[in-house]
Write an enzyme that holds these catalytic residues in place. Structure first.
Site, PDB file in Angstrom:
ATOM      1  N   SER A 164       0.859  -1.191   0.000  1.00 21.14           N
ATOM      2  CA  SER A 164       0.000   0.000   0.000  1.00 21.14           C
ATOM      3  C   SER A 164       0.895   1.240   0.000  1.00 21.14           C
ATOM      4  O   SER A 164       1.723   1.380  -0.893  1.00 21.14           O
ATOM      5  CB  SER A 164      -0.952  -0.030   1.199  1.00 21.14           C
ATOM      6  OG  SER A 164      -1.882   1.034   1.126  1.00 21.14           O
ATOM      7  N   HIS A 190      -2.580  -1.130  -3.442  1.00 24.18           N
ATOM      8  CA  HIS A 190      -3.741  -0.251  -3.285  1.00 24.18           C
ATOM      9  C   HIS A 190      -3.578   0.970  -4.184  1.00 24.18           C
ATOM     10  O   HIS A 190      -2.657   1.759  -4.010  1.00 24.18           O
ATOM     11  CB  HIS A 190      -3.866   0.221  -1.830  1.00 24.18           C
ATOM     12  CG  HIS A 190      -4.161  -0.889  -0.865  1.00 24.18           C
ATOM     13  ND1 HIS A 190      -3.919  -0.780   0.482  1.00 24.18           N
ATOM     14  CD2 HIS A 190      -4.680  -2.130  -1.051  1.00 24.18           C
ATOM     15  CE1 HIS A 190      -4.287  -1.909   1.086  1.00 24.18           C
ATOM     16  NE2 HIS A 190      -4.744  -2.743   0.166  1.00 24.18           N
ATOM     17  N   ASP A 286      -4.464  -4.840   5.892  1.00 24.01           N
ATOM     18  CA  ASP A 286      -4.827  -5.642   4.730  1.00 24.01           C
ATOM     19  C   ASP A 286      -3.671  -6.574   4.358  1.00 24.01           C
ATOM     20  O   ASP A 286      -2.530  -6.136   4.225  1.00 24.01           O
ATOM     21  CB  ASP A 286      -5.178  -4.728   3.547  1.00 24.01           C
ATOM     22  CG  ASP A 286      -5.769  -5.496   2.377  1.00 24.01           C
ATOM     23  OD1 ASP A 286      -6.425  -6.526   2.621  1.00 24.01           O
ATOM     24  OD2 ASP A 286      -5.580  -5.063   1.226  1.00 24.01           O
TER      25      ASP A 286
END
EC number: 3.1.1.61
Length: 349
Positions: A164, A190, A286
């Site tokens: 991310s 992401h 995540d």
């Protein structure tokens, strides 16, 4: 606890006003000043010493990239870029991340005020993340030397990567040394729609292996890397003896689509001990549960260490859940991936 001090640089008076409203609506941050261009911003940075800068990509007098390059050389600080959703905007934004920007937000193409205010919580979260980011870890990195891969035991071997905040540069650093004989690599970073294709195309020019935005139903091949498209989940699936990519519009997982957990859980199910999992820099959790599933399925799992992360969130969560085989510096990730998978050591005894 002191508030996060933000300075916004944008040639649009409306955008400066909207960003001020958004920042000041959150109790843990404040807009200390705004600037219509980088030359004014330079003086305001000296005066107010902000914790985070939000910077428009395209401005008069000096564009955002030129300013960012000078800023990161002379006075490194956390920067969140504000970008348009155009193709050119995505390319410039990726260059900004390469120069050291922590993250970016996109301007809505219609209804700027309503669109930006709807993004209020996301913008605030990116500012919070930037304020905590490790700037020293985000210096532009030179291209690493190409590694040699040992013989692949079978085309069943593959590598799954999740990242991310700070991930675009980390992924570049991991993929660039990979030789053409590498196993397939499937990646969830992401990123909003409109940026993943530019990201894949940029990597494809820099890497020896082929890099592309993933498409639903395509076969997964050695020597290729596949990037999950923005706002879509990507999973690994089986088609007979072959791996296949599945792209779908499922609900966000851990507030993200694409989600690293979605990818990792599918890899645990379909590749198991034939996979190596890698979790890189990023905020939040995540990928932690998915990495644990991979670990329990027999995969070798690698987390980037804190010292080389821009944000040590996702790797920390994966480590804390007990699903990580080893923790390594970013400079060693590529080497370890290939060593484990080429030697057949993705199989844990």
């Amino acid at each position: 606890m002191s508030k996060i001090r933000v300075l916004s640089v944008d040639d649009s008076a409306l955008m400066r006003q909207i960003m001020t409203e958004i920042i000041n609506s959150h109790s843990d941050m404040e807009m200390v000043a705004t600037a219509p261009d980088p030359l004014v911003a330079r003086d305001l940075i000296k005066k107010f010493n902000p914790d985070v800068l939000t910077l428009d990509v395209e401005m008069p007098r000096m564009d955002g990239l030129d300013f960012l390059e000078k800023l990161m050389r002379l006075r490194p600080m956390p920067v969140v870029m504000v970008s348009s959703l155009t193709g050119k905007g995505s390319e410039v934004t990726l260059r900004a991340l390469e120069l050291g920007a922590i993250d970016f937000v996109t301007k809505p193409q219609l209804g700027i005020r309503e669109g930006m205010l709807a993004y209020s919580e996301m913008i605030a979260e990116k500012v919070r993340t930037a304020a905590r980011a490790r700037i020293a870890a985000h210096k532009p990195m030179a291209a690493p030397a190409t590694l040699k891969a040992g013989p692949l035991l079978s085309s069943e071997k593959l590598i799954a990567i999740g990242a991310s905040t700070g991930g675009t540069e980390a992924i570049r650093h991991v993929l660039q040394p990979l030789p053409l004989s590498s196993p397939a690599v499937i990646i969830t970073q992401h990123m909003p729609p409109g940026f993943t294709r530019s990201f894949a195309e940029r990597l494809n020019k820099l890497c020896q292996i082929s890099v592309k935005e993933a498409e639903d139903g395509e076969r997964v091949l050695p020597g290729h890397a596949y990037i999950a498209p923005g706002d879509k989940h990507m999973e690994l699936a089986r088609s007979g003896a072959n791996y296949q990519i599945k792209i779908h519009d499922g609900p966000p997982v851990n507030r993200h689509r694409p989600s690293v957990d979605v990818l990792f859980h599918s890899v645990a199910k379909h590749a198991g001990r034939n996979a190596v999992g890698v979790i890189l820099t990023g905020m939040g959790n995540d990928g932690a549960a998915g990495m644990l599933a991979m670990y329990q399925a027999g995969a070798w799992t690698i987390a980037q260490n804190e010292a080389s992360c821009v944000v040590f969130g996702m790797p920390r969560e994966a480590i804390n859940m007990g699903g990580v085989s080893e923790v390594v510096d970013l400079s060693q990730v590529s080497q370890q991936m290939l060593a484990k998978i080429s030697a057949g050591q993705a199989i844990r005894i």
